[in-house]
Design an enzyme around this catalytic site. Sequence first.
Site, PDB file in Angstrom:
ATOM      1  N   THR A  60       0.838  -1.192   0.000  1.00 32.76           N
ATOM      2  CA  THR A  60       0.000   0.000   0.000  1.00 32.76           C
ATOM      3  C   THR A  60       0.877   1.246   0.000  1.00 32.76           C
ATOM      4  O   THR A  60       2.103   1.151   0.054  1.00 32.76           O
ATOM      5  CB  THR A  60      -0.982  -0.019   1.193  1.00 32.76           C
ATOM      6  OG1 THR A  60      -1.967   0.995   1.024  1.00 32.76           O
ATOM      7  CG2 THR A  60      -0.266   0.202   2.511  1.00 32.76           C
ATOM      8  N   ASN A  61       0.259   2.405  -0.108  1.00 37.22           N
ATOM      9  CA  ASN A  61       0.947   3.687  -0.033  1.00 37.22           C
ATOM     10  C   ASN A  61       0.530   4.395   1.235  1.00 37.22           C
ATOM     11  O   ASN A  61      -0.547   4.131   1.768  1.00 37.22           O
ATOM     12  CB  ASN A  61       0.531   4.577  -1.210  1.00 37.22           C
ATOM     13  CG  ASN A  61       1.259   4.251  -2.485  1.00 37.22           C
ATOM     14  OD1 ASN A  61       1.819   3.178  -2.635  1.00 37.22           O
ATOM     15  ND2 ASN A  61       1.249   5.192  -3.398  1.00 37.22           N
ATOM     16  N   ARG A  62       1.322   5.346   1.663  1.00 39.67           N
ATOM     17  CA  ARG A  62       0.926   6.146   2.818  1.00 39.67           C
ATOM     18  C   ARG A  62      -0.053   7.223   2.370  1.00 39.67           C
ATOM     19  O   ARG A  62       0.256   8.041   1.503  1.00 39.67           O
ATOM     20  CB  ARG A  62       2.154   6.800   3.450  1.00 39.67           C
ATOM     21  CG  ARG A  62       3.020   5.835   4.218  1.00 39.67           C
ATOM     22  CD  ARG A  62       4.183   6.535   4.857  1.00 39.67           C
ATOM     23  NE  ARG A  62       3.771   7.423   5.945  1.00 39.67           N
ATOM     24  CZ  ARG A  62       4.595   8.286   6.539  1.00 39.67           C
ATOM     25  NH1 ARG A  62       5.839   8.398   6.112  1.00 39.67           N
ATOM     26  NH2 ARG A  62       4.168   9.037   7.517  1.00 39.67           N
ATOM     27  N   SER A  63      -1.230   7.238   2.938  1.00 40.48           N
ATOM     28  CA  SER A  63      -2.215   8.289   2.683  1.00 40.48           C
ATOM     29  C   SER A  63      -3.343   8.138   3.689  1.00 40.48           C
ATOM     30  O   SER A  63      -3.920   7.056   3.813  1.00 40.48           O
ATOM     31  CB  SER A  63      -2.793   8.167   1.271  1.00 40.48           C
ATOM     32  OG  SER A  63      -3.902   9.032   1.121  1.00 40.48           O
TER      33      SER A  63
ATOM     34  N   VAL B 272      -2.220   6.204  -5.397  1.00 31.20           N
ATOM     35  CA  VAL B 272      -2.461   4.919  -6.063  1.00 31.20           C
ATOM     36  C   VAL B 272      -1.164   4.114  -6.065  1.00 31.20           C
ATOM     37  O   VAL B 272      -0.112   4.638  -6.429  1.00 31.20           O
ATOM     38  CB  VAL B 272      -2.925   5.152  -7.518  1.00 31.20           C
ATOM     39  CG1 VAL B 272      -3.234   3.823  -8.203  1.00 31.20           C
ATOM     40  CG2 VAL B 272      -4.140   6.083  -7.562  1.00 31.20           C
TER      41      VAL B 272
END
Length: 224
Positions: free
Chosen positions: A33-36, A101
């Site tokens: 996943t990405n950091r957000s 994304v």
Amino acid sequence: IVAAFQPRLLAGRTVLVTAGPTFEAIDPVRGLTNRSSGKMGYAVARAAREAGAEVVLVSGPTALPAPHGVQRIDVVSAQEMFDAVMARVGAAQIFIATAAVADWRPVHVHAQKQKKQEGEGAPAIALQPNPDILATVAALPQPPFCVGFAAESENLAENAAAKRLRKNVPLLVGNLGPDTFGRDDNRLELFDAAGHHPLGSGDKLVLARKLVAEIAARLDRSGG
Ligand code: CTP
Ligand code: CA
């Protein structure tokens, strides 16, 4: 109630917003996943709604409630986000891509949890690229007014200007970090064909309202 005090800059418009991270499964319990936190995107959706727009928010996994009056569509992976956006973009005059994304996803998703094997080290995970949602929307024959976001870790001005041209969008919002993840405030810079200028710093909702006003002014100027 707040909406009553906002100019109805986007009345009659439909705004499509992506927000949050995407999550790319490796197996039933693991993923990339990405950091957000989604906070900036949710603030943008709320500000557009306050400005009188119909707002559709396509959101990856976040811990946030949907802003009042906003239609939220929950997705997990980049491919699901892509499909949800492409199914709805025809009705939108404005597309604002705030989502972080994931650029790649595992080639294979294991149906069962992968177990550690004694003495075998760590598995290699083969990745394949995800579709670029913003670039795909911007390349449509009659695209909505497209706004991208860019969180750069270095050389913001050069990277953001180049990214705007590469994605072929009229407006790109640069995140001046370094560490705005999960925070309520932010510092943003706008990049367009004329160059770049600061949008301001502070509370994400205040910045989101300013951004919505900028977008509305540009849409009016372009005769949209
Ligand atoms: N974006 C998108 N779909 C993707 C990747 C990015 O819609 N698969 C959008 C993001 O929502 C953001 C903009 O494109 O509005 C820029 O995202 P960013 O990750 O900064 O750009 P990339 O082109 O992926 O470049 P890189 O990660 O290598 O910096
Ligand atoms: Ca990326």
